[in-house]
Write a protein that holds these residues in place. Structure first.
Motif, PDB file in Angstrom:
ATOM      1  N   THR A 184      -5.839   0.748 -10.538  1.00 27.78           N
ATOM      2  CA  THR A 184      -4.443   1.024 -10.887  1.00 27.78           C
ATOM      3  C   THR A 184      -4.204   0.867 -12.385  1.00 27.78           C
ATOM      4  OG1 THR A 184      -3.833   0.142  -8.712  1.00 27.78           O
ATOM      5  CG2 THR A 184      -2.064   0.487 -10.290  1.00 27.78           C
ATOM      6  N   VAL A 185      -4.818  -0.148 -12.993  1.00 27.16           N
ATOM      7  CA  VAL A 185      -4.687  -0.336 -14.440  1.00 27.16           C
ATOM      8  C   VAL A 185      -5.280   0.852 -15.185  1.00 27.16           C
ATOM      9  CG1 VAL A 185      -5.419  -1.750 -16.387  1.00 27.16           C
ATOM     10  CG2 VAL A 185      -4.592  -2.849 -14.308  1.00 27.16           C
ATOM     11  N   ALA A 186      -6.490   1.276 -14.771  1.00 27.36           N
ATOM     12  CA  ALA A 186      -7.116   2.431 -15.419  1.00 27.36           C
ATOM     13  C   ALA A 186      -6.275   3.696 -15.217  1.00 27.36           C
ATOM     14  CB  ALA A 186      -8.527   2.638 -14.861  1.00 27.36           C
ATOM     15  N   LEU A 187      -5.732   3.860 -14.021  1.00 28.90           N
ATOM     16  CA  LEU A 187      -4.903   5.031 -13.736  1.00 28.90           C
ATOM     17  C   LEU A 187      -3.636   5.026 -14.593  1.00 28.90           C
ATOM     18  CD1 LEU A 187      -5.149   7.381 -11.631  1.00 28.90           C
ATOM     19  CD2 LEU A 187      -3.512   6.123 -10.247  1.00 28.90           C
ATOM     20  N   SER A 188      -3.035   3.853 -14.751  1.00 21.20           N
ATOM     21  CA  SER A 188      -1.822   3.763 -15.565  1.00 21.20           C
ATOM     22  C   SER A 188      -2.114   4.078 -17.029  1.00 21.20           C
ATOM     23  CB  SER A 188      -1.217   2.353 -15.437  1.00 21.20           C
ATOM     24  OG  SER A 188      -0.866   2.074 -14.099  1.00 21.20           O
ATOM     25  N   VAL A 189      -3.248   3.593 -17.535  1.00 21.07           N
ATOM     26  CA  VAL A 189      -3.620   3.876 -18.928  1.00 21.07           C
ATOM     27  C   VAL A 189      -3.850   5.367 -19.133  1.00 21.07           C
ATOM     28  CG1 VAL A 189      -5.394   3.505 -20.684  1.00 21.07           C
ATOM     29  CG2 VAL A 189      -4.555   1.569 -19.342  1.00 21.07           C
ATOM     30  N   GLY A 207       3.319   5.937  -5.737  1.00 19.19           N
ATOM     31  CA  GLY A 207       3.184   6.028  -7.186  1.00 19.19           C
ATOM     32  C   GLY A 207       2.015   6.880  -7.616  1.00 19.19           C
ATOM     33  N   MET A 208       0.904   6.815  -6.860  1.00 17.59           N
ATOM     34  CA  MET A 208      -0.269   7.619  -7.208  1.00 17.59           C
ATOM     35  C   MET A 208      -0.042   9.096  -6.931  1.00 17.59           C
ATOM     36  SD  MET A 208      -3.474   5.284  -5.929  1.00 17.59           S
ATOM     37  CE  MET A 208      -3.760   3.648  -6.623  1.00 17.59           C
ATOM     38  N   VAL A 209       0.552   9.403  -5.787  1.00 19.64           N
ATOM     39  CA  VAL A 209       0.770  10.801  -5.427  1.00 19.64           C
ATOM     40  C   VAL A 209       1.802  11.448  -6.350  1.00 19.64           C
ATOM     41  CG1 VAL A 209       1.623  12.332  -3.615  1.00 19.64           C
ATOM     42  CG2 VAL A 209       0.077  10.465  -3.031  1.00 19.64           C
ATOM     43  N   ALA A 210       2.869  10.707  -6.678  1.00 20.05           N
ATOM     44  CA  ALA A 210       3.940  11.255  -7.511  1.00 20.05           C
ATOM     45  C   ALA A 210       3.645  11.156  -9.001  1.00 20.05           C
ATOM     46  CB  ALA A 210       5.253  10.542  -7.194  1.00 20.05           C
ATOM     47  N   ASN A 211       2.525  10.499  -9.365  1.00 17.26           N
ATOM     48  CA  ASN A 211       2.153  10.329 -10.779  1.00 17.26           C
ATOM     49  C   ASN A 211       3.270   9.648 -11.580  1.00 17.26           C
ATOM     50  OD1 ASN A 211      -0.344  11.616 -10.381  1.00 17.26           O
ATOM     51  ND2 ASN A 211       0.568  13.634 -10.698  1.00 17.26           N
ATOM     52  N   LEU A 212       3.811   8.574 -11.030  1.00 15.61           N
ATOM     53  CA  LEU A 212       4.892   7.844 -11.675  1.00 15.61           C
ATOM     54  C   LEU A 212       4.325   6.579 -12.319  1.00 15.61           C
ATOM     55  CD1 LEU A 212       7.637   8.169  -8.919  1.00 15.61           C
ATOM     56  CD2 LEU A 212       7.441   9.480 -11.037  1.00 15.61           C
ATOM     57  N   LEU A 213       4.412   6.517 -13.633  1.00 14.52           N
ATOM     58  CA  LEU A 213       3.850   5.388 -14.367  1.00 14.52           C
ATOM     59  C   LEU A 213       4.572   4.086 -14.027  1.00 14.52           C
ATOM     60  CD1 LEU A 213       1.901   4.306 -16.481  1.00 14.52           C
ATOM     61  CD2 LEU A 213       3.561   4.930 -18.248  1.00 14.52           C
ATOM     62  N   CYS A 214       5.907   4.114 -13.946  1.00 12.10           N
ATOM     63  CA  CYS A 214       6.659   2.890 -13.672  1.00 12.10           C
ATOM     64  C   CYS A 214       6.323   2.328 -12.295  1.00 12.10           C
ATOM     65  CB  CYS A 214       8.146   3.144 -13.808  1.00 12.10           C
ATOM     66  SG  CYS A 214       8.780   4.426 -12.707  1.00 12.10           S
ATOM     67  N   VAL A 215       6.142   3.211 -11.295  1.00  7.09           N
ATOM     68  CA  VAL A 215       5.799   2.746  -9.943  1.00  7.09           C
ATOM     69  C   VAL A 215       4.404   2.136  -9.932  1.00  7.09           C
ATOM     70  CG1 VAL A 215       5.462   3.473  -7.554  1.00  7.09           C
ATOM     71  CG2 VAL A 215       7.330   4.432  -8.883  1.00  7.09           C
ATOM     72  N   ASN A 216       3.465   2.732 -10.674  1.00  9.75           N
ATOM     73  CA  ASN A 216       2.114   2.173 -10.754  1.00  9.75           C
ATOM     74  C   ASN A 216       2.120   0.798 -11.402  1.00  9.75           C
ATOM     75  OD1 ASN A 216       0.783   4.308  -9.516  1.00  9.75           O
ATOM     76  ND2 ASN A 216       0.549   5.437 -11.419  1.00  9.75           N
ATOM     77  N   VAL A 274       0.829  -1.206   0.000  1.00  3.18           N
ATOM     78  CA  VAL A 274       0.000   0.000   0.000  1.00  3.18           C
ATOM     79  C   VAL A 274       0.864   1.258   0.000  1.00  3.18           C
ATOM     80  CG1 VAL A 274      -1.602   1.347   1.404  1.00  3.18           C
ATOM     81  CG2 VAL A 274      -2.009  -1.072   1.052  1.00  3.18           C
ATOM     82  N   MET A 275       1.906   1.290   0.819  1.00  4.30           N
ATOM     83  CA  MET A 275       2.780   2.471   0.853  1.00  4.30           C
ATOM     84  C   MET A 275       3.451   2.699  -0.499  1.00  4.30           C
ATOM     85  SD  MET A 275       4.501   2.472   4.665  1.00  4.30           S
ATOM     86  CE  MET A 275       5.082   0.774   4.612  1.00  4.30           C
ATOM     87  N   PHE A 276       3.874   1.621  -1.147  1.00  6.10           N
ATOM     88  CA  PHE A 276       4.495   1.728  -2.464  1.00  6.10           C
ATOM     89  C   PHE A 276       3.488   2.247  -3.486  1.00  6.10           C
ATOM     90  CE2 PHE A 276       6.115   0.043  -6.481  1.00  6.10           C
ATOM     91  CZ  PHE A 276       7.447   0.433  -6.412  1.00  6.10           C
ATOM     92  N   GLY A 277       2.254   1.709  -3.440  1.00  9.01           N
ATOM     93  CA  GLY A 277       1.238   2.143  -4.389  1.00  9.01           C
ATOM     94  C   GLY A 277       0.814   3.587  -4.186  1.00  9.01           C
ATOM     95  N   CYS A 278       0.682   4.012  -2.946  1.00  9.92           N
ATOM     96  CA  CYS A 278       0.289   5.405  -2.673  1.00  9.92           C
ATOM     97  C   CYS A 278       1.368   6.379  -3.155  1.00  9.92           C
ATOM     98  CB  CYS A 278       0.040   5.591  -1.173  1.00  9.92           C
ATOM     99  SG  CYS A 278      -1.466   4.799  -0.576  1.00  9.92           S
TER     100      CYS A 278
END
Length: 250
Positions: A205-210, A67-76, A61-65
Motif C-alpha cells: 500500500t505504501v509503494a502504491l501510494s507513492v 481505494g485500490m480499484v478507484a485509485n484514490l490516494l487519500c483512501v489508500n 479489506v473492503m475499504f482498502g480494495c
C-alpha cells in the motif's frame, strides 16, 4: 511506471482477498468457540476478541480494495493507517498472548479432575473421558493399580486383526497438556500468519501510494506544459487545425 503500478495494484488485491479469507476464518472459529464457552469466562472473552478482530479485518479489506480499484490516494493513506493500528493491536495481543485457559470451570482440566476424583462414585465418567481422549488414568495405567482397581476396557487400544490389545501409553493429564500446547502453537502460528500478511500488504500500500502520487504529479506537469488556448486532446486539435486551414483556403 504504469506497469509497475498495475502489478502492485493487482497483487495487492489478491493479498487483500487472502487477508479477508483469514479474517473470515477467525470469525468462524470464534463463532464456534462462543457456542461452547460459558459467559464471563476467559474462553468467552478470548472468542469475543477474536470475533471483533475478524470483523475488523473484513471491514479494513473492503475499504482498502475500494481505494485500490478507484485509485484514490487519500483512501489508500487511510487504509495504511488502519493497517498500522491493526498491527499495533495484534502485536500487543501476541506480546501478552494466552489462549483460552483449559483450567477454567468449563475447561477440560475441570472435567478431568472431577472424573478422576469421582472414580469411586461414577467410574463411567472417567471411562468416557479416556475413550474420547485415548488415554489411561490420571498419570497412567499405574494409577488404577495404586487404587487396587482393575484397568478398565477404556484404557485399551482397539484391537486390529485379532492382535493383543495394548494399554494407551499416555495418561490423561499428559494428553491434555499435549493438546493444550498444540492449541497454543496453532493459534500463535495463525496470528503470526495474519501479522506477516498485514506487513506485506502495508508495504504494498505504501509503494502504491507513492507511485500514485508520482503519477498524479506527472499528470499535473503535463497539463501545465500545454500552451494556453490549445486543447489537450490531440484528435480535437487536429480537427480544429483542419477546419482553420479550410477556412483560410476559402
Amino acid at each position: 511506471m504504469n506497469g509497475c503500478y498495475n502489478t502492485i495494484k493487482y497483487t495487492g488485491l489478491l493479498c487483500n482477498l487472502l487477508y479477508m479469507l483469514l479474517g473470515i476464518g477467525v470469525m468462524s472459529g470464534a463463532g464456534l468457540g462462543l457456542q461452547m464457552a460459558e459467559p464471563n469466562t476467559p474462553e468467552h472473552t478470548y472468542f469475543v476478541k477474536s470475533l471483533v478482530l475478524g470483523g475488523s479485518i473484513c471491514m479494513i479489506v473492503m475499504f482498502g480494495c475500494y481505494g485500490m480499484v478507484a485509485n484514490l490516494l487519500c483512501v489508500n493513506l487511510i487504509f495504511t493507517m488502519f493497517i498500522l493500528i491493526a498491527l499495533a493491536a495484534e502485536y500487543l495481543q501476541l506480546h501478552h498472548y494466552h489462549s483460552p485457559s483449559l483450567r477454567s470451570p468449563a475447561g477440560a482440566w475441570q472435567q478431568l479432575e472431577l472424573a478422576w476424583h469421582g472414580l469411586d462414585r461414577e467410574p463411567e465418567l472417567m471411562h468416557q473421558y479416556e475413550a474420547s481422549q485415548h488415554c489411561c488414568g490420571y498419570n497412567g495405567a499405574d494409577d488404577y493399580k495404586r487404587l487396587h482397581l482393575l484397568v478398565p476396557a477404556s484404557c485399551y487400544q482397539a484391537a486390529v486383526n485379532d492382535t493383543a490389545q495394548q494399554i494407551y501409553p499416555s495418561g490423561c493429564l499428559e494428553t491434555l497438556n499435549r493438546s493444550q500446547r498444540y492449541i497454543q502453537h496453532r493459534d500463535k502460528l495463525y496470528m503470526w500468519a495474519i501479522v506477516g500478511l498485514e506487513i506485506f500488504i502495508l508495504l504494498q500500500t505504501v509503494a502504491l501510494s507513492v507511485l500514485l502520487f508520482r503519477l498524479r504529479q506527472r499528470q499535473r506537469i503535463a497539463r501545465r506544459q500545454v500552451p494556453p488556448g490549445v486543447r489537450r486532446e490531440p484528435r480535437s486539435n487536429h480537427v480544429s487545425a483542419s477546419r482553420a486551414h479550410l477556412l483560410n483556403d476559402a
